[in-house]
Write a protein that holds these residues in place. Sequence first.
Motif, PDB file in Angstrom:
ATOM      1  N   TYR B 184       0.714  -1.179  -0.044  1.00 33.83           N
ATOM      2  CA  TYR B 184       0.021   0.108   0.031  1.00 33.83           C
ATOM      3  C   TYR B 184       0.753   1.034  -0.232  1.00 33.83           C
ATOM      4  N   ARG B 188       0.363   4.009  -2.809  1.00 32.68           N
ATOM      5  CA  ARG B 188      -0.170   5.053  -2.375  1.00 32.68           C
ATOM      6  C   ARG B 188       0.896   6.294  -2.129  1.00 32.68           C
ATOM      7  N   VAL B 189       1.994   5.958  -1.747  1.00 35.01           N
ATOM      8  CA  VAL B 189       2.938   6.801  -1.398  1.00 35.01           C
ATOM      9  C   VAL B 189       4.231   7.032  -2.132  1.00 35.01           C
ATOM     10  N   PRO B 192       3.468   7.745  -5.997  1.00 40.53           N
ATOM     11  CA  PRO B 192       3.148   9.010  -6.424  1.00 40.53           C
ATOM     12  C   PRO B 192       4.178  10.047  -6.410  1.00 40.53           C
TER      13      PRO B 192
END
Lengths: 350, 271
Positions: B184, B188-189, B192
């Motif tokens: 995750y 998501r981090v 991006p």
Amino acid sequence: MTSGIRFDAVSVAYGGTTVLDRLDLTVEPGEVIALLGPSGSGKTTALRAVAGFVRPVSGRVLIGDRDVTALPPYRRGIGMVVQQYALFPHLRVEANVAFGLKARKTPKDEIPGRVAEALEMTGMAAYAHRYPRELSGGQQQRVAIARALAIRPKVLLLDEPLSALDAQLRSGMLAELARLHRELPDVSILYVTHDQVEALTLADRIAVMDKARLQDCGTPQDLYRRPRTEFTASFVGNANLLPVTVTADGVAFDGTELNVAPGDATPGAATLCVRPHLVGLGEGPNALRGRIVEVQWRGSTHRLYVEVGGHRVKADVRELRETPLLGSEVTLHFAPEDAVLLAAGVNDDH
Amino acid sequence: MLVHSRTGRWTAWAGFAVLFVPLFALPFLVIVAASFSTNWSGAFPSGPTTAHYAAAVRGESLQALTTSLVTAVTASLIALTAGTWAALAGAALGGGGPWGRRAKRVLDALFMLPVAVPSVVVGLAVLVAYSQPPVLLNGTRWIVILAHTVLVTAFAHQSVSAAVVRLDPMYEQAAAGLGARPSYVLLRVKLPLLLPSLNAAAGLCFALSMGELSATMMLYPPDWTPLPVLIFTRTDRGALFTGSALAVVLMAATLLALLAVSRIRTKASYR
Ligand SMILES: Nc1ncnc2c1ncn2[C@@H]1O[C@H](COP(=O)(O)OP(=O)(O)OP(=O)(O)O)[C@@H](O)[C@H]1O
Ligand SMILES: [Mg+2]
């Protein structure tokens, strides 16, 4: 499940250097403990051991009743706020706050409500659609706290959360944190700081760290009024530490007999601890005669440095009409009940 | 502006023009002029004509352009995926003690190899390696795409690695502290946050692949002729003006694609 944090003889080493030495400390459910200590004393390391970013070489970390020593960070269920906030720059405020909820697969329909609640609590509801770069330092700080609170952690770790703010904002945030703590009575908070005012204001108990060790732990009043070690006395409240001799007859400093209760102090060398603001100018009990070697004006008080028998005694004196002259002879005094006798330490670096 | 006085500024511009015009601008201008001409025997070309362009966007030439585009896009995407993967794996290895750091150095060196080795050699190596069963790619388009991928992965890996090193670990830790598992966090981090660099790397890979000639020359099958090869064979046979028009088309296509990629980049940049 009960909450709270327990360090059970936790040691951490980096490449052979011990930076946390057998730390034993319990944060009770709902309690705020401030980890206070100078730079490099291992405060952040202790916090990182709870968060799971550093693995202790020995000892156990417990959250609630659960031994989390071997768990990866994402399975520990803690909220953490660090000095640099670490808000995700590519996400809006609301997405930042929702991050932990989404990562933990909170039901979708619950998320907006929880985000709004956390933003409400920190007074940031109006900024939900902004990006972190569009916020001031204090606002980013609040968002970081909201993000940590949104997952409703039982344990909140704060690592110098106010150090990037200016003095005025800091005292405001300090009051906010105190309010948050009243609103969340079950959350255990471990608050790392090297600022004694923050620690004294916020903490139920203060744990004083130095050189990788826990030096002292007690309520703010305790540590302030009755420090147990020289380090605590000087670090919390910057006390005067005077080398004295304890004999059967009493306590002597620089050949002068003092009116101080020896208590259960063992005869021999000892250290007398007196807070600067409890030292008065002029005649009185426990008079010490000396020469002024330095004067600092601090607004409401003058800090005088007076050399007495080769030792510098600090005195904070209020309401002096005239600035005392350097080199003039003065007499200082302090009340017998304001002095605390400590076992003499090895270091005399004052 | 670093230069404040007016004369100083003029001198700076003049110096720039003296260096830039003959070195960079003039050759391009000559190609553009040639692409519109029918004959060039004096100081100036005769013409103008658009016949070369009409030919350049039809038949064999158009085929070559699409071939180049497909090759470049495919190679860049594979290179970006592989390069990013390796960069992230390398960073993870680097955090894992002395053996991990050693392994990371070996990995980095392996990925740098195609940069250090001349591309003709890379072409030859790919040709020799894949001309025999079990992996018989010789004579198919895949051998060209493979060679391009090998060549540009090095650049993708290098630029993404540099970005991964600059990525502040505090974001990763903040995410993990909030309960995000590693996958995750990656999605998501990390990705991006790496997006601007991924974009830049993609543009670089694409441009390199669009212009690749030396390795391609050794490998291309008759039905997969990229544009640079066509430009080379045309000019080699004396069709200088047709070649020029093709070159301008190649240039324009590459620049357009880079422009498109850079638009995504400005949208994704957050700092
Ligand atoms: N990743 C690391 N590698 C090696 N040594 C480290 C690392 N992190 C911290 N240390 C060392 O551990 C000791 C304690 O560091 P720590 O960050 O816990 O101090 P601190 O009490 O939080 O200080 P500060 O108030 O400056 O934040 C320091 O001497 C530091 O140099
Ligand atoms: Mg620290």
